[in-house]
Structures are given as C-alpha cells and as structure tokens.
Design a protein around this motif. Structure first.
Motif, PDB file in Angstrom:
ATOM      1  N   LYS A  92     101.605  28.186  33.121  1.00  0.00           N
ATOM      2  CA  LYS A  92     101.439  28.401  34.685  1.00  0.00           C
ATOM      3  C   LYS A  92     102.992  29.111  35.361  1.00  0.00           C
ATOM      4  CE  LYS A  92      99.332  26.627  38.509  1.00  0.00           C
ATOM      5  NZ  LYS A  92      98.161  27.227  39.246  1.00  0.00           N
ATOM      6  N   ARG A  93     102.662  30.262  36.159  1.00  0.00           N
ATOM      7  CA  ARG A  93     103.970  30.714  36.805  1.00  0.00           C
ATOM      8  C   ARG A  93     103.761  30.820  38.352  1.00  0.00           C
ATOM      9  NH1 ARG A  93     104.970  35.884  32.867  1.00  0.00           N
ATOM     10  NH2 ARG A  93     104.941  34.815  30.824  1.00  0.00           N
ATOM     11  N   GLY A  94     104.383  29.771  39.006  1.00  0.00           N
ATOM     12  CA  GLY A  94     103.991  29.773  40.341  1.00  0.00           C
ATOM     13  C   GLY A  94     102.486  29.512  40.489  1.00  0.00           C
ATOM     14  N   THR A  95     101.750  30.194  41.209  1.00  0.00           N
ATOM     15  CA  THR A  95     100.340  29.987  41.420  1.00  0.00           C
ATOM     16  C   THR A  95      99.398  30.790  40.556  1.00  0.00           C
ATOM     17  OG1 THR A  95     100.186  31.950  42.925  1.00  0.00           O
ATOM     18  CG2 THR A  95     100.668  29.647  43.924  1.00  0.00           C
ATOM     19  N   TRP A  96     100.007  31.618  39.669  1.00  0.00           N
ATOM     20  CA  TRP A  96      99.405  32.360  38.620  1.00  0.00           C
ATOM     21  C   TRP A  96      99.183  31.913  37.509  1.00  0.00           C
ATOM     22  CZ3 TRP A  96      95.881  35.692  40.602  1.00  0.00           C
ATOM     23  CH2 TRP A  96      96.231  36.252  42.062  1.00  0.00           C
ATOM     24  N   ALA A  97      98.368  31.896  36.457  1.00  0.00           N
ATOM     25  CA  ALA A  97      98.456  31.811  35.049  1.00  0.00           C
ATOM     26  C   ALA A  97      98.240  32.854  34.387  1.00  0.00           C
ATOM     27  CB  ALA A  97      96.998  30.866  34.654  1.00  0.00           C
ATOM     28  N   TYR A  98      99.274  32.633  33.186  1.00  0.00           N
ATOM     29  CA  TYR A  98      99.441  33.876  32.332  1.00  0.00           C
ATOM     30  C   TYR A  98      99.046  33.429  30.678  1.00  0.00           C
ATOM     31  CZ  TYR A  98     102.414  36.343  35.555  1.00  0.00           C
ATOM     32  OH  TYR A  98     102.741  37.131  36.912  1.00  0.00           O
ATOM     33  N   PHE A  99      98.281  34.364  30.173  1.00  0.00           N
ATOM     34  CA  PHE A  99      97.745  33.964  28.850  1.00  0.00           C
ATOM     35  C   PHE A  99      98.280  34.796  27.804  1.00  0.00           C
ATOM     36  CE2 PHE A  99      94.893  32.511  32.092  1.00  0.00           C
ATOM     37  CZ  PHE A  99      94.406  31.594  31.517  1.00  0.00           C
ATOM     38  N   SER A 100      98.664  34.325  26.572  1.00  0.00           N
ATOM     39  CA  SER A 100      99.275  35.302  25.535  1.00  0.00           C
ATOM     40  C   SER A 100      98.477  34.472  24.268  1.00  0.00           C
ATOM     41  CB  SER A 100     100.615  34.791  25.390  1.00  0.00           C
ATOM     42  OG  SER A 100     100.918  33.665  25.539  1.00  0.00           O
ATOM     43  N   LEU A 101      98.433  35.263  23.460  1.00  0.00           N
ATOM     44  CA  LEU A 101      98.053  34.873  21.718  1.00  0.00           C
ATOM     45  C   LEU A 101      98.773  33.725  21.227  1.00  0.00           C
ATOM     46  CD1 LEU A 101      97.440  38.098  20.022  1.00  0.00           C
ATOM     47  CD2 LEU A 101      95.686  36.663  20.834  1.00  0.00           C
ATOM     48  N   ALA A 102      98.018  32.555  21.088  1.00  0.00           N
ATOM     49  CA  ALA A 102      98.830  31.613  20.277  1.00  0.00           C
ATOM     50  C   ALA A 102      99.107  32.082  18.635  1.00  0.00           C
ATOM     51  CB  ALA A 102      97.638  30.386  19.983  1.00  0.00           C
ATOM     52  N   PRO A 103     100.469  31.654  18.599  1.00  0.00           N
ATOM     53  CA  PRO A 103     101.012  32.229  17.339  1.00  0.00           C
ATOM     54  C   PRO A 103     100.154  31.869  15.999  1.00  0.00           C
ATOM     55  CG  PRO A 103     102.733  31.006  18.682  1.00  0.00           C
ATOM     56  CD  PRO A 103     101.462  30.802  19.306  1.00  0.00           C
ATOM     57  N   GLY A 104      99.964  32.977  15.484  1.00  0.00           N
ATOM     58  CA  GLY A 104      99.411  32.944  14.191  1.00  0.00           C
ATOM     59  C   GLY A 104      97.825  32.641  14.254  1.00  0.00           C
ATOM     60  N   ALA A 105      97.468  32.557  15.440  1.00  0.00           N
ATOM     61  CA  ALA A 105      95.838  32.479  15.856  1.00  0.00           C
ATOM     62  C   ALA A 105      94.855  33.462  14.947  1.00  0.00           C
ATOM     63  CB  ALA A 105      95.469  32.319  17.239  1.00  0.00           C
ATOM     64  N   LEU A 106      95.204  34.782  15.076  1.00  0.00           N
ATOM     65  CA  LEU A 106      94.247  35.598  14.466  1.00  0.00           C
ATOM     66  C   LEU A 106      94.432  35.662  13.114  1.00  0.00           C
ATOM     67  CD1 LEU A 106      94.959  38.751  17.060  1.00  0.00           C
ATOM     68  CD2 LEU A 106      93.196  36.931  16.878  1.00  0.00           C
ATOM     69  N   GLU A 107      95.591  35.303  12.480  1.00  0.00           N
ATOM     70  CA  GLU A 107      95.823  35.154  11.167  1.00  0.00           C
ATOM     71  C   GLU A 107      94.984  34.061  10.624  1.00  0.00           C
ATOM     72  OE1 GLU A 107      98.187  35.670  13.401  1.00  0.00           O
ATOM     73  OE2 GLU A 107      99.117  37.391  12.864  1.00  0.00           O
ATOM     74  N   ASP A 108      95.064  32.808  11.366  1.00  0.00           N
ATOM     75  CA  ASP A 108      94.016  31.668  10.990  1.00  0.00           C
ATOM     76  C   ASP A 108      92.778  31.988  11.055  1.00  0.00           C
ATOM     77  OD1 ASP A 108      96.475  30.336  10.696  1.00  0.00           O
ATOM     78  OD2 ASP A 108      96.242  29.205  13.035  1.00  0.00           O
ATOM     79  N   VAL A 109      92.229  32.868  11.818  1.00  0.00           N
ATOM     80  CA  VAL A 109      90.793  33.379  11.920  1.00  0.00           C
ATOM     81  C   VAL A 109      90.401  33.973  10.756  1.00  0.00           C
ATOM     82  CG1 VAL A 109      89.011  34.582  12.990  1.00  0.00           C
ATOM     83  CG2 VAL A 109      90.557  33.042  14.407  1.00  0.00           C
ATOM     84  N   ALA A 110      91.414  34.875  10.318  1.00  0.00           N
ATOM     85  CA  ALA A 110      91.107  35.713   9.117  1.00  0.00           C
ATOM     86  C   ALA A 110      91.170  34.961   7.735  1.00  0.00           C
ATOM     87  CB  ALA A 110      92.307  36.715   8.892  1.00  0.00           C
ATOM     88  N   ASN A 111      92.001  33.866   7.970  1.00  0.00           N
ATOM     89  CA  ASN A 111      92.123  32.743   6.742  1.00  0.00           C
ATOM     90  C   ASN A 111      90.969  32.035   6.633  1.00  0.00           C
ATOM     91  OD1 ASN A 111      94.695  33.729   5.794  1.00  0.00           O
ATOM     92  ND2 ASN A 111      95.641  32.175   7.072  1.00  0.00           N
ATOM     93  N   LEU A 112      90.321  31.625   7.904  1.00  0.00           N
ATOM     94  CA  LEU A 112      89.076  30.964   7.766  1.00  0.00           C
ATOM     95  C   LEU A 112      88.024  31.532   7.056  1.00  0.00           C
ATOM     96  CD1 LEU A 112      88.840  29.669  11.603  1.00  0.00           C
ATOM     97  CD2 LEU A 112      89.382  28.179   9.500  1.00  0.00           C
ATOM     98  N   LEU A 113      87.819  32.971   7.508  1.00  0.00           N
ATOM     99  CA  LEU A 113      86.775  33.581   6.938  1.00  0.00           C
ATOM    100  C   LEU A 113      87.188  33.826   5.414  1.00  0.00           C
ATOM    101  CD1 LEU A 113      86.404  36.487   9.367  1.00  0.00           C
ATOM    102  CD2 LEU A 113      84.493  34.656   8.889  1.00  0.00           C
ATOM    103  N   ALA A 114      88.311  34.189   4.937  1.00  0.00           N
ATOM    104  CA  ALA A 114      88.573  34.413   3.614  1.00  0.00           C
ATOM    105  C   ALA A 114      88.401  33.262   2.813  1.00  0.00           C
ATOM    106  CB  ALA A 114      90.112  34.712   3.415  1.00  0.00           C
ATOM    107  N   ASN A 115      88.623  32.016   3.301  1.00  0.00           N
ATOM    108  CA  ASN A 115      88.358  30.653   2.544  1.00  0.00           C
ATOM    109  C   ASN A 115      87.073  29.800   2.656  1.00  0.00           C
ATOM    110  OD1 ASN A 115      91.016  31.083   1.596  1.00  0.00           O
ATOM    111  ND2 ASN A 115      91.715  30.149   3.372  1.00  0.00           N
ATOM    112  N   LEU A 116      86.254  30.413   3.163  1.00  0.00           N
ATOM    113  CA  LEU A 116      84.707  30.095   3.226  1.00  0.00           C
ATOM    114  C   LEU A 116      84.046  29.908   1.638  1.00  0.00           C
ATOM    115  CD1 LEU A 116      83.337  31.188   6.466  1.00  0.00           C
ATOM    116  CD2 LEU A 116      84.205  28.790   5.992  1.00  0.00           C
TER     117      LEU A 116
END
Length: 116
Positions: A92-116
């Motif tokens: 939250k910055r003032g009245t606006w919300a800013y969004f960013s990728l969670a660190p390592g989130a996309l790598e975690d998704v790739a690992n989820l698929l690789a380890n199924l």
C-alpha cells in the motif's frame, strides 16, 4: 490340434508393487491446488506477465485495468487471488496498491511441476 500349456495360479494377487516415493499430503495438495487454480485463468496469467515485465519491479493497480480491458473491481479480485496463492506481494502506497512478484514464486511453481 494345438495344446496350450497349463499355467500355475499366481499366489500373489496384487497387480503390481506399490509406487515409490512420497506422495503429497492433504495440506500440500491443497496449497498446490490453490496455486494452480490461480494460474488457470487467462487474465491472471496476463496480470503476472504485466507485473513481471515492469521495469520498476512493481505495478500500481491503476495501471492494470486498461491493458486487460477489465473493471477495477475485477482486476482487484484477480490480484487478490494471486496474492492469496503466494504469487504476488501487495504494498500500500498512499491510496494506491502496488503489486510485485513474490520472490521465488515462479521458480516455486516450476519446482511444483517438476516434483509431481
């Protein structure tokens, strides 16, 4: 006339040995399903792509409605799902919300698929 050999009955009636390796427990499966459900929507994939491509590393919610041609409440709903799945961070910055990728989130998704 062809005579077929007589087969002895098999003592073990199991069809095959059990699969090896650990299976997901219920909690892990629930969390992983949450991530995959979040990724299963084209608008949410586009949001991730736009945010990832941001040169500043974060994007204001006000800049996400036009590229998707969706209303602000609809975009906010999709962003909330991505945050709950652990893919995005919200600041939250003032009245606006800013969004960013969670660190390592996309790598975690790739690992989820690789380890199924």
């Amino acid at each position: 006339m062809t005579v077929l050999p007589v087969l002895d009955p098999v003592a073990d009636t199991a069809c095959c040995p059990p699969a090896g390796g650990p299976a997901l427990d219920a909690g892990e499966a629930k969390q992983q399903a949450l991530v995959f459900k979040a990724l299963a929507d084209p608008n949410r994939l586009r949001l991730l792509s736009i945010i990832k491509a941001s040169s500043s590393g974060s994007t204001c919610v006000c800049d996400l409605t036009e590229p998707l041609d969706l209303s602000q409440p609809t975009v906010s709903h999709h962003l909330k799902i991505l945050v709950e799945a652990g893919l995005l961070l919200r600041e939250k910055r003032g009245t606006w919300a800013y969004f960013s990728l969670a660190p390592g989130a996309l790598e975690d998704v790739a690992n989820l698929l690789a380890n199924l």
